[in-house]
Design an enzyme around this catalytic site. Structure first.
Site, PDB file in Angstrom:
ATOM      1  CD  GLU A   1      -4.146  15.636   4.863  1.00 40.54           C
ATOM      2  OE1 GLU A   1      -3.357  14.966   4.180  1.00 40.54           O
ATOM      3  OE2 GLU A   1      -3.881  16.815   5.234  1.00 40.54           O
TER       4      GLU A   1
ATOM      5  CB  SER B   1      11.465 -21.575  -2.572  1.00 43.40           C
ATOM      6  OG  SER B   1      11.339 -21.976  -1.217  1.00 43.40           O
TER       7      SER B   1
ATOM      8  CG  HIS C   1      -2.357  -3.468   1.511  1.00 44.48           C
ATOM      9  ND1 HIS C   1      -1.603  -4.213   0.637  1.00 44.48           N
ATOM     10  CD2 HIS C   1      -3.500  -3.163   0.842  1.00 44.48           C
ATOM     11  CE1 HIS C   1      -2.255  -4.344  -0.507  1.00 44.48           C
ATOM     12  NE2 HIS C   1      -3.408  -3.722  -0.409  1.00 44.48           N
TER      13      HIS C   1
END
Length: 743
Positions: A394, A629, A687
């Site tokens: 990690e 919009s 994402h």
């Protein structure tokens, strides 16, 4: 005053908490009672002494990637899981892990100075003298380099600091920069320096941020001494994490690898971290303008920016060896839905001994897993499969988790219900981030865990802190007093949830405790058992609190009938992000217009946001109006769909087969928020709602495609990203609507 306000806040939120019922989302009343009894039994198995023992054993030696200590920790974790009855496997990957063969930093003019580049052992810290096993102080993924140049002080080395230097008429092209740790992830500092033409980068911790300005230094106190150095990665992880040579695919033995020169995440200029002991002579020798007031640190001298006569020679070389990393994967099969996985993880590798980062979290996870094993002896079986993961690699770049996720991506997108992460842990407040469709669920968890120091719930204590902080900032509002819930933070990067959430769209949590254990041991030889037991969590009770919190999260997700997703919370969160983004754009437009008017009128004194001796800001193009919009319309559809789904689920009577179908649709819903092409210039991050910032590293950017395009004043791209996000949200709304057919 702070103490009295905190006390009053605790009384208030405790009263509010006591008025709540103990219903559990997704459980019937009878099932909730059984679940709460199971969790009470689970709590009874947890032991602070075991957390203590785990930290002491696993931090006894340095255990960086590929080291003998790393192998010893892997064996310890493997044997622990085996002894508790888990099905355990070791999964290995093959990755580069460069370590230094040569480090030289010297000032060649106006005087000569050679940096020590070492952290001395301390008699008060028993493992600090393990010099033969310790990695030296360095930044992993720095390239080899031998450069000499004038030195420039660049504050924290983030983009706005270079804007300020430009207004001062100072360029770093062809020069070596020195930057302070802080205000961004460390890898951003050489990245931005490289973009501005620098040939080398030095990073140090100033005592104003972490040192004697904050409190007594180690070993007398917790803060960084003059010799402490923060190691760490400088790979450009906002592009992609993991093995830099195998982007998007697992780093198996036979994987196709890039040539190192073609890896987009590897920087081109040498980078080295140093102590403030070594930084002081370099900074003291600088000439040029006096640094702006907010750039000045706490060293006993006047801070100058440079450049001038101060010449620095930086020479680095690395071995670039391939290493084997090992993840420990332990499973309990589900008795009802074995192909639905609840995944729990914490990494085990460290830069040196790593008692705080990551072993405090790893030990808490192991104690949690041991208690789950004890529950099995009573005859209990989880309905869903529980997977405990101890990740390797990690620290260099989230390698173990990323390579595992990339290797098993298709299966994980089919089976993974949730990923629950933790990392370093210490005493203080609950810090929780994650997928906002599970925010109400996490509030139920936090309501049911007692803080070991204050003896109120961890939700109440977190809420009390939020109240106090709001009061100190002058923003205390009536609705904050009335609020009975905590808000999940949005996840950026910096730990092992990133590949699950941001690459595959798997709902994720990041959990831990902290806030009352500040200090300077991070990534140094002093992140030791001796330091941890004195300054971080002396009773080890917050390790138990983490086990209780993450354990409840795991147990409830494993056993709940109807999965407790509530996309109304996610809708509200995204809608708030969009509202904030539009307000930010309006503010930018007003500020730009006003500044340009003042500059046109030559009213520099008012327009300048820096000291008077600096050059005034340059005029900028006026900001156009963007059309939101389509995004607003998509959010309206999402709000309707989320409300309809919640109402339908509340009334639904589902057969077993229907329940399984609905649950699969619920836990795979977040995958609908992925973009097919990913974010601009970094397609690994897919994402559309959460991503680490391109120039923040760990720090999150929400609605990142739109937000970063606006921040970079690329308004054509911003409009394109608005349309992309609107299409994704419209698709997501349609997906939620299709989980049940409307009557």
């Amino acid at each position: 005053m702070r103490k009295h306000l905190l006390t009053g806040s605790l009384i208030l939120v405790s009263f509010l908490s006591r008025s709540q019922t103990h219903s559990l989302a997704g459980f019937s009343d009878a099932e909730a009672g059984q679940q709460l009894q199971l969790e009470k039994t689970f709590d009874g198995y947890l032991s602070a002494a075991n957390v203590d023992s785990g930290i002491r054993i696993m931090s006894a030696r340095p255990h960086h990637v590929g080291s003998p200590g790393d192998k010893a920790v892997v064996n310890y974790i493997y044997n622990q899981f085996k002894s508790w009855g888990y099905d355990v496997q070791l999964e290995t990957f093959y990755v580069p892990f460069p370590t230094p063969t040569e480090r030289l930093l010297e000032m060649t003019g106006p005087v000569h100075f050679k940096a020590t580049l070492a952290e001395p052992p301390l008699k008060e810290d028993r493992t600090s003298g393990q010099t033969s096993e310790q990695l030296p102080t360095y930044n992993c993924w720095s390239p080899d380099g031998d450069v000499t140049g004038e030195l420039v002080y660049v504050n924290y080395g983030i983009p706005e600091d270079y804007d300020r230097l430009a207004r001062m008429g100072i360029s770093v092209k062809g020069k070596i920069v020195i930057a302070k740790y802080g205000h961004s992830w460390r890898g951003i500092k050489p990245k931005v320096a490289q973009e501005h033409g620098a040939i080398g980068c030095i990073i140090y911790s100033d005592p104003k941020d972490d040192g004697y300005y904050e409190g007594d230094v180690y070993p007398k106190g917790a803060f960084k001494s003059e010799y402490g150095v923060q190691r760490g990665s400088v790979m450009d992880m906002p592009i992609y994490p993991g093995d830099p040579l195998t982007p998007g695919v697992g780093a198996t033995k036979d994987a196709k690898r890039l040539d190192r020169k073609d890896a987009l995440t590897l920087l081109k200029i040498p980078v080295l971290p140093i102590s403030y002991h070594d930084a002081e002579p370099l900074l003291r020798a600088l000439e040029g303008p006096v640094a702006p007031e907010d750039w000045r640190g706490a060293l006993p001298m006047t801070y100058h920016v440079g450049p001038g006569k101060t010449l620095v020679h930086l020479k680095l070389a690395f071995n670039w060896e391939m290493k084997t990393i090992t993840d420990v994967i332990a499973k309990i099969p589900g008795s009802v839905w074995p192909d639905e996985w609840v995944i729990r993880g914490n990494h085990h590798d460290a830069w040196v001994n790593g008692a705080g980062d990551p072993i405090s979290g790893q030990s808490a996870m192991l104690e949690e897993a041991r208690a789950v094993g004890e529950l099995r002896k009573t005859g209990w079986k989880p309905k869903r499969t529980i997977v405990y993961c101890a990740w390797d690699g990690e620290e260099p770049s989230l390698i173990g988790s990323t390579e595992w996720v990339e290797t098993h991506a298709a299966e994980l997108q089919q089976k993974a219900v949730v990923y629950i992460n933790s990392d370093g842990n210490s005493r203080g407040f609950l810090e929780a981030g994650g997928s906002h469709g599970l925010e109400p669920f996490m509030n139920e968890i936090a309501r049911d865990v007692i803080d070991p120091q204050t003896h109120i719930t961890i939700a109440d204590r977190r809420h009390a802190r939020d109240l106090v902080n709001a009061a100190e900032g002058g923003h205390l509002k009536k609705e904050l007093f009335q609020k009975k819930t905590i808000t999940l933070g949005a996840l950026g990067s910096g730990s092992d949830y990133s590949p699950f959430l941001q690459h595959l769209g798997i709902p994720s949590f990041d959990l831990g405790f902290g806030g009352e254990s500040a200090g300077g041991e991070y990534h140094s030889i002093y992140d030791s058992y001796d330091d941890y037991r004195r300054f971080k969590d002396p009773s080890f009770q917050y390790g138990v609190a983490l086990a209780e919190t993450a354990g409840r999260t795991t147990l409830r997700m494993a056993d709940v009938g109807l999965l407790p997703f509530d996309f109304r919370a996610l809708y509200k969160t995204i809608n708030d992000y969009a509202t904030d983004l539009m307000a930010q754009l309006d503010q930018m437009r007003e500020t730009t217009s006003l500044t340009n008017q003042l500059l046109k009128a030559h009213d520099y004194d008012y327009a300048m946001d820096t000291a008077r001796h600096l050059m005034p800001p340059a005029a900028k193009d006026e900001i156009p109006y963007l059309n939101f919009s389509s995004l607003q319309n998509a959010l309206t559809l999402l709000g309707h769909a989320a409300n309809h789904l919640a109402d339908t689920l509340a009334k639904a009577k589902l057969s077993d087969s229907q329940l399984q179908t609905v649950n699969e649709a619920l836990y795979r819903a977040e995958q609908q928020l992925l973009s097919d092409n990913g974010l601009p210039r970094r397609p690994w991050y897919r994402h559309t709602i959460y991503a680490p910032g391109f120039y923040t590293g760990y720090g999150v950017k929400t609605l990142p495609g739109i937000r970063e395009a606006i921040e970079q004043r690329n308004f054509e791209e911003a409009q394109q990203q608005i349309e992309i996000d609107a299409a994704v949200l419209k698709k997501f709304a349609a997906y939620l609507s299709a989980i049940f057919f409307k009557e």
